[in-house]
Design an enzyme around this catalytic site. Sequence first.
Site, PDB file in Angstrom:
ATOM      1  N   TYR A   1     -54.573 -14.278  62.458  1.00  0.00           N
ATOM      2  CA  TYR A   1     -55.119 -15.111  63.525  1.00  0.00           C
ATOM      3  C   TYR A   1     -56.628 -15.175  63.343  1.00  0.00           C
ATOM      4  O   TYR A   1     -57.269 -14.146  63.127  1.00  0.00           O
ATOM      5  CB  TYR A   1     -54.760 -14.496  64.891  1.00  0.00           C
ATOM      6  CG  TYR A   1     -55.301 -15.249  66.080  1.00  0.00           C
ATOM      7  CD1 TYR A   1     -54.703 -16.426  66.516  1.00  0.00           C
ATOM      8  CD2 TYR A   1     -56.397 -14.761  66.790  1.00  0.00           C
ATOM      9  CE1 TYR A   1     -55.194 -17.113  67.622  1.00  0.00           C
ATOM     10  CE2 TYR A   1     -56.891 -15.437  67.895  1.00  0.00           C
ATOM     11  CZ  TYR A   1     -56.292 -16.612  68.300  1.00  0.00           C
ATOM     12  OH  TYR A   1     -56.773 -17.286  69.394  1.00  0.00           O
TER      13      TYR A   1
ATOM     14  N   ASP B   1     -62.262 -12.467  57.503  1.00  0.00           N
ATOM     15  CA  ASP B   1     -62.428 -12.521  58.959  1.00  0.00           C
ATOM     16  C   ASP B   1     -62.501 -11.081  59.458  1.00  0.00           C
ATOM     17  O   ASP B   1     -61.483 -10.393  59.567  1.00  0.00           O
ATOM     18  CB  ASP B   1     -61.254 -13.280  59.587  1.00  0.00           C
ATOM     19  CG  ASP B   1     -61.394 -13.377  61.099  1.00  0.00           C
ATOM     20  OD1 ASP B   1     -62.281 -12.690  61.658  1.00  0.00           O
ATOM     21  OD2 ASP B   1     -60.618 -14.112  61.721  1.00  0.00           O
TER      22      ASP B   1
ATOM     23  N   LYS C   1     -67.412 -10.193  68.699  1.00  0.00           N
ATOM     24  CA  LYS C   1     -67.210  -9.124  69.674  1.00  0.00           C
ATOM     25  C   LYS C   1     -68.236  -7.987  69.614  1.00  0.00           C
ATOM     26  O   LYS C   1     -69.147  -7.902  70.430  1.00  0.00           O
ATOM     27  CB  LYS C   1     -65.803  -8.539  69.525  1.00  0.00           C
ATOM     28  CG  LYS C   1     -64.682  -9.602  69.578  1.00  0.00           C
ATOM     29  CD  LYS C   1     -63.302  -8.972  69.405  1.00  0.00           C
ATOM     30  CE  LYS C   1     -62.236  -9.947  68.985  1.00  0.00           C
ATOM     31  NZ  LYS C   1     -61.412 -10.487  70.044  1.00  0.00           N
TER      32      LYS C   1
HETATM   33  N1  HOZ Z   1     -56.441 -12.941  70.695  1.00  0.00           N
HETATM   34  C1  HOZ Z   1     -56.981 -11.715  71.187  1.00  0.00           C
HETATM   35  C2  HOZ Z   1     -56.473 -10.539  70.468  1.00  0.00           C
HETATM   36  N2  HOZ Z   1     -55.970 -10.706  69.181  1.00  0.00           N
HETATM   37  C3  HOZ Z   1     -56.703 -11.558  72.638  1.00  0.00           C
HETATM   38  C4  HOZ Z   1     -57.812 -12.048  73.435  1.00  0.00           C
HETATM   39  C5  HOZ Z   1     -57.685 -11.764  74.935  1.00  0.00           C
HETATM   40  O1  HOZ Z   1     -56.657 -12.106  75.496  1.00  0.00           O
HETATM   41  O2  HOZ Z   1     -58.613 -11.244  75.515  1.00  0.00           O
END
Ligand code: HOZ
Length: 433
Positions: free
Chosen positions: A145, A240, A268
């Site tokens: 992802y 990534d 992040k």
């Molecule tokens: N896609 C995020 C973790 N792989 C989750 C993001 C969230 O819901 O805060």
Amino acid sequence: MERYKNSKILFERAQKMIPGGVNSPVRAFNAVGGTPIFMKSALGAWLYDHDGNAYIDLINSWGPMILGHANPIIEDAIVEALKDSVSYGAPTEKEIVMAELITSMFTSIEKVRLVSSGTEATMAAIRVARGFTQKNKIIKFEGCYHGHGDSFLIAAGSGALTMGTPDSAGITQGVAQDTLTATYNDLDSVEKLIQANPKQIACMIVEPVVGNMGCVLPESGFLEGLRSLCDLHEIVLIFDEVMTGFRLSSGGAQKRLNIKPDLTTLGKIIGGGLPVGAYGGKAEIMNCVSPVGKVYQAGTLSGNPITVSAGIAMLSYLKKNQDVYDQIDSTTTQLCQNLQNIINRLGIPCSINQMGSMYSLFFTDKKVKNFTDAKTSDLNKFSIYFHEMLLNDVYLAPAQFESLFISTAIDTDLVEKITEASEISLKKAFGIS
Ligand code: HOZ
């Protein structure tokens, strides 16, 4: 009293205006059932909800709270920065300091551009790779992802997979046909795509250690093989590292595994948990970015002074305190060893993947090496386990296809508490009395 009474009331209220009541799908608890828990505050290792329940946090905001919640190192930097206004839309010296920190800690990054999220970083990185190579197609890996950019929502992991929509609606055929999907840990699948699309592939984007189909590790030779294929076919290799950057080492997964990509995406943690992203890499590629080159990418909030101040505090601390990594790695290894002992003792079909302070407990006896393996997990049993862990004061990612993240705030006493909760919850999931 009902344990989640106030969360239920808030969820009802949220659903009236917010799709699904949440601002990011995984949080809706669709994968595990029940009501999402609305958090009110957090401190150190603990999350506190609106019903007065406390949970040991094993998500840590999907990685960045590496020093635990409300850490004064980060919070003091934010408070100090607030005195000087929250946004200028003009350059600041702090952005230079941030770029100097990133380039000094990630030796593959010669030039870097700050953006406001990991999604922005990955979208920009593939645009730059296309601009640099003058080619159109990209290769991604099934179950990985890379945020919610159109090009990545083909065979996507994380929430997209959890919600049963790895191929999102709303993506045009044109975009979809430029995204080719290979199998993680399978170099043959990559070679076949390259051969079937000669001189058409601009870049390959991969999570060097996957966090988004659960934690999945690269097998020996896989990343090295990608590096060689990219060199041979003039393809830009993008790592990534939005989740792994500054978490698996001070130089990310690439330093830990000793492989250099051409471009890296970050997020992040480089904002100490505030919304941020970055992409960077070889100067000759990054010089394609406007205003030097012809690839356009911009943002009013890029390099925001509050975010950057928090990020400088975080990265400076990690640079000076390499022992952070020894601590979180050994805490995670101890926890995973305890979990493995429980699995062995109970004789249940579960397997664990761990690298450093990232790990996943899969509800399958298969060693999970790719997306197909991850999907053999028993999701019903995971849901029972998840809810029992909540009752025992441990907050996990509300989906099987996510990694967990350990912070420095989790000490040996908390490892014991998590272990006890896990034994109770695994017994419940497998109907063992
Ligand atoms: N896609 C995020 C973790 N792989 C989750 C993001 C969230 O819901 O805060």
